[in-house]
Design a protein around this motif. Structure first.
Motif, short mmCIF file in Angstrom:
data_model
loop_
_atom_site.label_atom_id
_atom_site.label_comp_id
_atom_site.label_asym_id
_atom_site.label_seq_id
_atom_site.Cartn_x
_atom_site.Cartn_y
_atom_site.Cartn_z
N ASN A 125 30.42 51.23 39.59
CA ASN A 125 30.26 50.25 38.52
C ASN A 125 31.63 49.67 38.22
OD1 ASN A 125 28.91 48.78 36.63
ND2 ASN A 125 28.55 50.46 35.21
N VAL A 126 31.87 48.45 38.71
CA VAL A 126 33.20 47.83 38.66
C VAL A 126 33.28 46.90 37.46
CG1 VAL A 126 34.88 46.42 39.91
CG2 VAL A 126 33.34 47.96 41.17
N ARG A 127 34.31 47.07 36.67
CA ARG A 127 34.57 46.16 35.58
C ARG A 127 35.76 45.29 35.92
NH1 ARG A 127 36.66 46.94 29.39
NH2 ARG A 127 36.27 44.80 28.77
N MET A 128 35.61 43.97 35.76
CA MET A 128 36.67 43.04 36.11
C MET A 128 37.56 42.75 34.90
SD MET A 128 35.71 42.76 39.22
CE MET A 128 36.74 41.45 39.89
N LYS A 129 38.75 42.26 35.18
CA LYS A 129 39.68 41.88 34.12
C LYS A 129 39.24 40.58 33.46
CE LYS A 129 43.73 43.94 36.41
NZ LYS A 129 45.05 43.66 37.05
N ASN A 130 39.67 40.41 32.22
CA ASN A 130 39.45 39.16 31.50
C ASN A 130 40.58 38.95 30.52
OD1 ASN A 130 38.72 40.45 28.91
ND2 ASN A 130 36.84 41.06 29.98
N GLY A 131 40.48 37.90 29.71
CA GLY A 131 41.56 37.56 28.81
C GLY A 131 41.70 38.48 27.62
N PHE A 132 40.73 39.39 27.43
CA PHE A 132 40.79 40.30 26.29
C PHE A 132 41.19 41.72 26.68
CE2 PHE A 132 37.45 37.14 25.07
CZ PHE A 132 38.22 36.47 24.12
N ASN A 133 40.89 42.14 27.92
CA ASN A 133 41.29 43.49 28.33
C ASN A 133 42.57 43.49 29.17
OD1 ASN A 133 40.55 42.78 30.97
ND2 ASN A 133 38.56 43.80 30.86
N SER A 134 43.17 42.31 29.38
CA SER A 134 44.41 42.19 30.13
C SER A 134 45.31 41.19 29.41
CB SER A 134 44.15 41.71 31.56
OG SER A 134 43.27 42.58 32.24
N LYS A 135 46.60 41.26 29.71
CA LYS A 135 47.52 40.28 29.16
C LYS A 135 48.68 40.07 30.12
CE LYS A 135 50.12 43.68 26.40
NZ LYS A 135 50.59 44.01 25.04
N GLY A 136 49.27 38.89 30.04
CA GLY A 136 50.37 38.57 30.92
C GLY A 136 49.92 38.35 32.35
N GLY A 137 50.87 38.40 33.27
CA GLY A 137 50.53 38.15 34.65
C GLY A 137 51.51 38.81 35.60
N GLU A 138 51.20 38.71 36.88
CA GLU A 138 52.08 39.22 37.92
C GLU A 138 51.88 38.41 39.18
OE1 GLU A 138 50.30 42.72 40.52
OE2 GLU A 138 50.42 43.34 38.42
N PHE A 139 52.91 38.42 40.02
CA PHE A 139 52.82 37.81 41.34
C PHE A 139 53.40 38.77 42.35
CE2 PHE A 139 54.75 35.45 44.85
CZ PHE A 139 53.61 34.83 45.36
N ASP A 140 52.67 39.05 43.42
CA ASP A 140 53.09 39.97 44.48
C ASP A 140 53.21 39.22 45.79
OD1 ASP A 140 52.55 41.71 42.44
OD2 ASP A 140 50.86 42.69 43.42
N LEU A 141 54.25 39.52 46.52
CA LEU A 141 54.41 39.03 47.89
C LEU A 141 54.82 40.22 48.74
CD1 LEU A 141 54.42 36.64 49.87
CD2 LEU A 141 56.85 36.34 49.34
N SER A 142 54.04 40.53 49.76
CA SER A 142 54.33 41.71 50.58
C SER A 142 53.95 41.44 52.03
CB SER A 142 53.56 42.93 50.06
OG SER A 142 52.16 42.72 50.15
N GLY A 143 54.42 42.31 52.90
CA GLY A 143 54.11 42.18 54.32
C GLY A 143 54.67 43.36 55.08
N GLY A 144 54.45 43.32 56.41
CA GLY A 144 54.96 44.41 57.22
C GLY A 144 54.30 44.47 58.58
#
Length: 784
Positions: free
Chosen positions: A177-196
């Motif tokens: 049972n997967v719950r997704m993020k929204n504007g009330f249970n999360s705040k701010g942001g992030e950016f990821d860049l990865s590789g290998g």
């Protein structure tokens, strides 16, 4: 109790249908849980975990009051190794879960949980229900679960539920049972860049904001990986957005999920070919391309502090295109006619009934199977939730209804062409195979509808003793219409009433004991109904003929366990879960080999049993954490049957194998041990690792257990991160540190039908899907 409960809440469900204001409640959070008399139930308030009692958010209850095994993974758990990875978290962090990969693509594994499977591949008996914010994610045509379409970064948490009838069809072994993020249970942001290693590049980011009563969330991901084996690659794009409004009594969300992927998986290869070249594929191409669009409305409305309604409505479009290169079922006739013939010796035909000549003068030949699935799905579900006093006792009840429908157009065709001598790739243009009475071509329209009515009630008989009862009525209607005028058309209906119940008792502040019983069912899928007899065999590329009935699968689960936690020292805490389970399934459906090469059919084979035990230990202290999981799963057939041996070398004189009561189900390891540790070396530097020690499993196609098991394996992974500044983090990981050669899936391949230039004279049909060798990855994360 349930009839009264459902009846007296009917007016609330009716009012909910008019406005559809479903809930967005927390699946798991830390809250105090008072009981009558002001006594806190069982454990300290800071350790109480709330978990949903139905697929819809908003039905949360103290986990220790439920008589079933439950576990929660948070977004933090998914990101321990760097980028968010749902599949690795499920495999490494949970007892009772393992992964195998028939496709050979890392984004297309089959998850095995409590001996049942959730897989993106047709031909797999699906026994796990998956929900995203209350929307059923199992695809309508085959109940498959396409993990590549789930945006991992957008997951707020995952509740892993034990057997519970409220979770509907396919929840034989439990539910995710997967719950997704929204504007009330999360705040701010992030950016990821990865590789290998293996050409992997991942760029992803998300952002959440709240302005007054409005909340907004968006997440995007781009993945590219060249792969380490021949013709192995992955390209995935996902975009997930959520716009919500929240008032004092009402919360409403609209979400949009877009996904696109092209996955090339080399599948299994004969062991002698892997010995000569570990990167080699057997036959190609093997490609699956998915497109997915889903729009969902969900939310809640509270009538009082104790009474609320929740619900969701959704529409989705799913398109899947599959290219599958195989050994040919047609070969040059031996009568000197210069034509191609089927396995039965009849002349092969193409469009208009024309015969196919031996256009390559003896070959070698190969076959390209093509399929397209287009599904429009829609659904609605709603429920009422009330927590109140009943006869002076605390009582939590949920009652609701659900409907899911879909229209699917499936087409399948096959081409007979050549095969490259070294890489064994189909080449054309070739001839379209059109053989009346055989398995191609196919064009079928499917209409299906699924209705559920459910209720669950938990009452505290004492401040420590809770009694739970659940019930669900499932109805499934599946109609198939052959668009080519063949015999595929048919109408099928299934229904079941599934009860469940049990008790939990909080022995002390650090121990809760529970025990329960639950029933579940799954109706045969349209894919299974269309491929359900020895005369109507199909390939793994899903070509269907005929329409005999299959019986629905019924599962009966008993489970019991002990869970809890306690403090050790000043800042340390040990939590544990110990559980036993047994699930007996009646009329289980399996994919049985056909006499025709590369073909099989679905059939009810009688009873099966999955039973065993699970141990989960987790230690949390200031600056470090550790976990250890052990699982023993004894999965056996309880009824015997006979099937064609296919390429299994242990066939009897008639070319069959006989499965006996007590033989183990293939693909399920008897024992598995996983664990890991994370240590904060300095205030900014963290290192950690996890391992997987897994026993052997019988090969698919060896249901009679006549050949050696797939070898067990040990694999070690390491990861680290450095918090350079408050907003900048560097992370890295090494997978398969010891560079072990190991395999997660095994079957048999027709080595005598395809010439292997790297291993001339190969005769061993054992065929494995090798896991990746050592790989290194690194990336940067910016938060804001």
């Amino acid at each position: 109790m349930f009839e009264k409960m459902i009846g007296r809440r009917a007016m609330y469900l009716a009012s909910a249908a008019l406005c559809l204001l479903p809930a967005r409640a927390v699946l798991a959070q830390t809250v105090p849980t008072p009981v009558p008399g002001g006594v806190t139930a069982g454990i300290e308030p800071e350790d109480i975990t709330v978990i949903g009692t139905s697929p819809l958010p908003g039905s949360g209850i103290d986990r220790d009051r439920l008589p079933a095994a439950t576990v929660i993974l948070t977004a933090h758990d998914l990101q321990l190794t760097g980028t968010a990875d749902l599949l690795h978290a499920l495999d490494s962090r949970l007892a009772g879960v393992s992964l195998n990969s028939a496709s050979g693509n890392p984004y297309q594994p089959t998850i095995v949980m409590n001996g049942f499977q959730a897989s993106p591949l047709q031909g797999t008996s699906q026994g796990i229900a998956v929900y995203l914010d209350g929307v059923r994610f199992n695809q309508a045509f085959g109940d498959t679960v396409n993990w590549d379409l789930i945006p991992d970064l957008a997951i707020e948490r995952v509740a892993v539920e034990g057997s519970n009838p409220v979770f509907g069809l396919n929840a034989l072994g439990g539910a995710l049972n997967v719950r997704m993020k929204n504007g009330f249970n999360s705040k701010g942001g992030e950016f990821d860049l990865s590789g290998g290693s293996f050409g992997r590049i991942v760029a992803q980011g998300d952002y959440a904001a709240r302005r007054g009563n409005w909340g907004f969330y968006v997440a995007a991901r781009e993945v590219h990986e060249d792969g380490w084996r021949d013709l192995q690659s992955s390209d995935i794009q996902t975009l997930y957005t959520d716009l919500g409004w929240k008032g004092e009594a009402t919360e409403v969300h609209g979400s949009l999920d877009l996904a696109n992927s092209v996955l090339n998986g080399p599948g299994t290869s004969p062991v002698e070919l892997l010995r000569a070249d570990p990167r080699a594929q057997f036959t190609a191409p093997n490609q699956m391309a998915n497109k997915f669009i889903q729009f969902a409305l969900n939310g809640r409305h509270s009538f009082t502090d104790t009474l609320s309604i929740q619900g969701q409505a959704h529409y989705d479009y799913f398109q899947q295109r599959v290219l599958n290169g195989n050994a040919p079922n047609d070969s040059p006739c031996d009568d000197g006619s210069g034509l191609m013939c089927t396995d039965d010796g009849d002349p092969s035909t193409t469009r208009g009934g024309a015969t196919i000549p031996d256009f390559l003068n003896g070959g070698p030949y190969s076959e390209l199977d093509l399929q397209t699935t287009n599904t429009n799905g829609y659904g609605v579900s709603m429920q009422e939730t009330e927590t109140h006093s009943l006869f002076g006792l605390r009582n939590h009840e949920v009652a609701g209804v659900s409907f899911d429908g879909a229209q699917t157009m499936f087409t399948g065709s096959a081409l007979l062409g050549g095969i490259t001598p070294v890489t064994r790739v189909y080449y054309g243009p070739g001839y379209v195979i059109d053989e009346p009475g055989e398995t191609v071509p196919v064009r079928v329209r499917v209409n299906d509808a699924y209705v559920g009515v459910f209720g669950t009630d938990t009452i505290d008989l004492t401040p420590r003793l809770s009694l739970t009862g659940s019930i669900r009525y499932n109805f499934a209607q599946i109609n198939l219409a052959d668009q080519n005028g063949g015999d595929l058309s048919g109408h099928h209906a299934y229904s079941a009433i599934n009860p469940g119940g049990g008790i939990s008792y909080r022995l002390t502040e650090w121990a809760t004991i529970y025990g329960g019983y639950a029933e579940a069912n799954r109706a045969p899928t349209p894919a299974e109904l269309s491929c359900a007899g020895p005369q109507n065999a199909c390939s793994l590329a899903n070509f269907f003929v005929g329409d005999p009935d299959l019986k629905q699968v019924r599962a009966h689960t008993f489970e019991a366990g002990l869970r809890g936690g306690f403090a050790i020292g000043h800042a340390g805490r040990l939590s544990y879960d110990l559980g036993l389970f047994r699930t007996d399934a009646d009329n289980d459906i399996v994919f049985i080999n056909s006499e025709t090469l590369n073909r099989a059919f679905f059939a009810n084979i009688g009873a099966t049993r999955r039973q065993g035990g699970k141990v989960h230990l987790a230690w949390q202290a200031d600056g470090w954490s550790a976990w250890l999981n052990y699982t023993h799963t004894d999965a056996t057939y309880r009824s015997g049957f006979v099937e064609d041996a296919g390429s299994n070398p242990a066939a009897d004189d008639d070319g069959n194998i006989t499965v006996s009561r007590g033989n183990r189900l293939p693909g399920i390891p008897l024992d598995k041990l996983t664990g890991g540790v994370d240590v904060r070396i300095t205030p900014i530097w963290t290192v950690g690792g996890d391992f997987d020690l897994q026993g052997g499993q019988y090969l698919y196609g060896d249901e009679a257990n006549l050949t050696p098991r797939l070898p067990g394996f040990f694999v070690l992974n390491l990861h680290t991160s450095v918090q350079v500044t408050r907003t900048l983090q560097l992370f890295g990981s090494i997978s398969n540190v010891t560079d072990r050669n190991y395999y997660t899936y095994g079957t048999f391949s027709p080595t005598n039908s395809v010439y292997l230039s790297q291993a001339p004279g190969a005769t061993n049909p054992r065929s494995y899907s090798p896991a990746a060798p050592i790989g290194g990855y690194g990336g940067v994360r910016v938060t804001f």
